[in-house]
Scaffold this active site. Structure first.
Site, PDB file in Angstrom:
ATOM      1  N   MET A 102      61.624  15.597  75.138  1.00 13.74           N
ATOM      2  CA  MET A 102      62.694  14.865  74.461  1.00 13.74           C
ATOM      3  C   MET A 102      62.227  13.847  73.427  1.00 13.74           C
ATOM      4  SD  MET A 102      65.311  16.401  75.513  1.00 13.74           S
ATOM      5  CE  MET A 102      66.593  15.361  74.804  1.00 13.74           C
ATOM      6  N   LEU A 105      58.382  14.620  67.426  1.00  7.04           N
ATOM      7  CA  LEU A 105      56.941  14.554  67.162  1.00  7.04           C
ATOM      8  C   LEU A 105      56.676  14.283  65.682  1.00  7.04           C
ATOM      9  CD1 LEU A 105      56.199  17.565  69.468  1.00  7.04           C
ATOM     10  CD2 LEU A 105      55.479  15.197  69.892  1.00  7.04           C
ATOM     11  N   ASN A 119      59.246  25.539  70.561  1.00  5.51           N
ATOM     12  CA  ASN A 119      60.271  24.774  71.282  1.00  5.51           C
ATOM     13  C   ASN A 119      61.415  25.697  71.651  1.00  5.51           C
ATOM     14  OD1 ASN A 119      61.824  22.449  72.167  1.00  5.51           O
ATOM     15  ND2 ASN A 119      63.009  22.638  70.269  1.00  5.51           N
ATOM     16  N   HIS A 121      65.503  25.316  71.995  1.00  2.00           N
ATOM     17  CA  HIS A 121      66.586  24.402  71.657  1.00  2.00           C
ATOM     18  C   HIS A 121      67.903  25.005  72.147  1.00  2.00           C
ATOM     19  CE1 HIS A 121      68.754  21.355  69.441  1.00  2.00           C
ATOM     20  NE2 HIS A 121      69.536  22.301  68.973  1.00  2.00           N
ATOM     21  N   THR A 153      58.263  22.603  63.339  1.00  3.05           N
ATOM     22  CA  THR A 153      57.789  22.066  62.066  1.00  3.05           C
ATOM     23  C   THR A 153      58.147  20.581  62.020  1.00  3.05           C
ATOM     24  OG1 THR A 153      59.876  22.572  60.976  1.00  3.05           O
ATOM     25  CG2 THR A 153      58.171  24.277  60.900  1.00  3.05           C
ATOM     26  N   ASP A 157      64.010  20.957  64.574  1.00  2.73           N
ATOM     27  CA  ASP A 157      64.764  22.180  64.903  1.00  2.73           C
ATOM     28  C   ASP A 157      64.969  23.093  63.685  1.00  2.73           C
ATOM     29  OD1 ASP A 157      64.965  21.397  67.579  1.00  2.73           O
ATOM     30  OD2 ASP A 157      66.809  20.287  67.229  1.00  2.73           O
TER      31      ASP A 157
HETATM   32  N1  NHR Z   1      59.446  17.416  66.825  1.00  2.00           N
HETATM   33  C1  NHR Z   1      59.423  17.983  65.620  1.00  2.00           C
HETATM   34  N2  NHR Z   1      58.657  17.409  64.691  1.00  2.00           N
HETATM   35  N3  NHR Z   1      60.128  19.093  65.292  1.00  2.00           N
HETATM   36  C2  NHR Z   1      60.918  19.654  66.227  1.00  2.00           C
HETATM   37  O1  NHR Z   1      61.589  20.753  65.889  1.00  2.00           O
HETATM   38  C3  NHR Z   1      61.005  19.105  67.525  1.00  2.00           C
HETATM   39  C4  NHR Z   1      60.237  17.971  67.793  1.00  2.00           C
HETATM   40  C5  NHR Z   1      60.287  17.361  69.054  1.00  2.00           C
HETATM   41  C6  NHR Z   1      61.113  17.839  70.026  1.00  2.00           C
HETATM   42  C7  NHR Z   1      62.886  19.376  70.804  1.00  2.00           C
HETATM   43  C8  NHR Z   1      64.289  18.979  70.323  1.00  2.00           C
HETATM   44  C9  NHR Z   1      65.363  19.895  70.755  1.00  2.00           C
HETATM   45  O2  NHR Z   1      65.128  21.055  71.075  1.00  2.00           O
HETATM   46  C10 NHR Z   1      61.905  18.954  69.762  1.00  2.00           C
HETATM   47  C11 NHR Z   1      61.842  19.600  68.527  1.00  2.00           C
HETATM   48  C12 NHR Z   1      64.340  15.293  71.047  1.00  2.00           C
HETATM   49  C13 NHR Z   1      65.212  14.812  70.084  1.00  2.00           C
HETATM   50  C14 NHR Z   1      65.505  13.341  69.962  1.00  2.00           C
HETATM   51  O3  NHR Z   1      66.349  12.928  69.175  1.00  2.00           O
HETATM   52  C15 NHR Z   1      65.774  15.710  69.216  1.00  2.00           C
HETATM   53  C16 NHR Z   1      65.462  17.052  69.310  1.00  2.00           C
HETATM   54  C17 NHR Z   1      64.590  17.530  70.287  1.00  2.00           C
HETATM   55  C18 NHR Z   1      64.039  16.634  71.154  1.00  2.00           C
HETATM   56  N4  NHR Z   1      64.791  12.458  70.722  1.00  2.00           N
HETATM   57  C19 NHR Z   1      64.904  11.026  70.699  1.00  2.00           C
HETATM   58  C20 NHR Z   1      63.714  10.400  69.935  1.00  2.00           C
HETATM   59  O4  NHR Z   1      63.910   9.271  69.460  1.00  2.00           O
HETATM   60  C21 NHR Z   1      64.872  10.451  72.096  1.00  2.00           C
HETATM   61  C22 NHR Z   1      65.964  10.958  72.953  1.00  2.00           C
HETATM   62  C23 NHR Z   1      65.755  10.658  74.439  1.00  2.00           C
HETATM   63  O5  NHR Z   1      64.711  10.125  74.832  1.00  2.00           O
HETATM   64  O6  NHR Z   1      66.649  11.031  75.220  1.00  2.00           O
HETATM   65  O7  NHR Z   1      62.634  11.007  69.871  1.00  2.00           O
HETATM   66  O8  NHR Z   1      66.556  19.480  70.746  1.00  2.00           O
HETATM   67  C1  GAR Z   2      67.002  22.920  78.268  1.00  2.00           C
HETATM   68  O1  GAR Z   2      68.347  23.325  78.146  1.00  2.00           O
HETATM   69  C2  GAR Z   2      66.387  22.789  76.887  1.00  2.00           C
HETATM   70  O2  GAR Z   2      66.800  23.759  75.975  1.00  2.00           O
HETATM   71  C3  GAR Z   2      66.895  21.433  76.497  1.00  2.00           C
HETATM   72  O3  GAR Z   2      66.854  20.647  77.663  1.00  2.00           O
HETATM   73  C4  GAR Z   2      66.924  21.499  78.816  1.00  2.00           C
HETATM   74  C5  GAR Z   2      65.692  21.278  79.633  1.00  2.00           C
HETATM   75  O4  GAR Z   2      65.782  21.906  80.867  1.00  2.00           O
HETATM   76  N1  GAR Z   2      66.094  20.855  75.467  1.00  2.00           N
HETATM   77  C6  GAR Z   2      66.521  19.887  74.704  1.00  2.00           C
HETATM   78  O5  GAR Z   2      67.664  19.462  74.760  1.00  2.00           O
HETATM   79  C7  GAR Z   2      65.516  19.327  73.768  1.00  2.00           C
HETATM   80  N2  GAR Z   2      66.105  18.279  73.003  1.00  2.00           N
HETATM   81  P1  GAR Z   2      64.482  22.087  81.767  1.00  2.00           P
HETATM   82  O6  GAR Z   2      63.755  20.746  81.777  1.00  2.00           O
HETATM   83  O7  GAR Z   2      65.035  22.419  83.122  1.00  2.00           O
HETATM   84  O8  GAR Z   2      63.672  23.174  81.167  1.00  2.00           O
END
Ligand code: NHR
Ligand code: GAR
Length: 202
Positions: A102, A105, A119, A121, A153, A157
């Site tokens: 979460m 990066l 990842n 999503h 990337t 997403d």
């Molecule tokens: N990093 C990059 N550079 N590119 C992607 O495509 C990424 C990534 C890191 C994580 C997973 C992603 C998803 O599948 C992912 C894809 C976290 C957030 C977010 O807003 C958004 C998308 C995803 C994961 N995180 C907050 C932050 O400030 C914190 C939220 C929390 O802690 O609950 O990093 O959706």
């Molecule tokens: C999954 O639905 C995944 O796609 C989503 O969180 C769940 C994790 O479940 N990912 C995100 O929302 C990333 N932002 P899991 O920990 O049981 O695999």
């Protein structure tokens, strides 16, 4: 060995599905590959328990203990390369897999693992990048939802799509019931997508 390092933040059910599939589908024999370690940014992530029971190396790096995203990502990279390099043919993992991880990066992190970072999503990308995908799909009146495995990337997403699964949205769905239906499909497509990547590396 080609080492796969999986990053989680919570339940870890996708990680568990990948570990189980790796065993059942014989990734070690077919691809010389194994899941070698699980890293969480949360000490209480439930998935860590499964990883320990399966004798996988685990590490916890709490992002709140670092002064910046760059500092957290630098430490995370060092830990992933240490764990992913152990017993491997390279000094780095062959694949880094985000499974419910979460934290966004930094571009430096993404560049370090370019082409080796994937990842899952919980939406049909390019619809609904970011968070709260299921509620947003319900609010829009979507008739179908799903999940996407994609290359990671620097842009959130937006990487190349590797696999998708579609589920219907049903009349009385809540974000939770829809998420559960999507998650069942995630457990099928994520191991399959990784297996195809491994076949390409072999
Ligand atoms: N990093 C990059 N550079 N590119 C992607 O495509 C990424 C990534 C890191 C994580 C997973 C992603 C998803 O599948 C992912 C894809 C976290 C957030 C977010 O807003 C958004 C998308 C995803 C994961 N995180 C907050 C932050 O400030 C914190 C939220 C929390 O802690 O609950 O990093 O959706
Ligand atoms: C999954 O639905 C995944 O796609 C989503 O969180 C769940 C994790 O479940 N990912 C995100 O929302 C990333 N932002 P899991 O920990 O049981 O695999």
């Amino acid at each position: 060995m080609k080492n796969i390092v999986i990053l989680i933040s919570g339940g870890g059910s996708n990680m568990a599905a990948i570990v189980r599939h790796a065993e059942q589908a014989g990734w070690a024999r077919r691809f010389g590959a194994r899941v070698s370690a699980v890293v969480s940014n949360k000490a209480d992530a439930k998935g860590l328990q499964f990883a320990r029971e399966h004798h996988l190396a685990t590490a916890v790096l709490d992002h709140k203990a670092f002064p910046s995203r760059e500092a957290f990502d630098a430490a995370l990279m060092a830990e992933i390369d240490r764990l992913g390099g152990a017993g491997s043919e390279a000094d780095q993992p062959a694949l880094v897999v985000l499974a419910g991880f979460m934290r966004i990066l930094t571009p430096g992190f993404v560049a370090h693992y370019a082409g080796r970072l994937v990842n899952i999503h919980p939406s049909l990308l390019p619809a609904f990048p970011g968070l709260h995908t299921h509620q947003r799909a319900l609010d829009m009146g979507c008739k179908f939802a799903g999940a996407t495995v994609h290359q990671v990337t620097a842009e959130l997403d937006h990487g190349e799509i590797l696999e998708q699964a579609v589920v219907p949205v049903l009349p009385h769905d809540t974000a939770d019931t829809l998420a559960a239906r999507v998650l069942t499909q995630e457990h099928l497509i994520y191991p399959r997508a990784i297996e195809r990547l491994l076949a390409g590396l072999a």
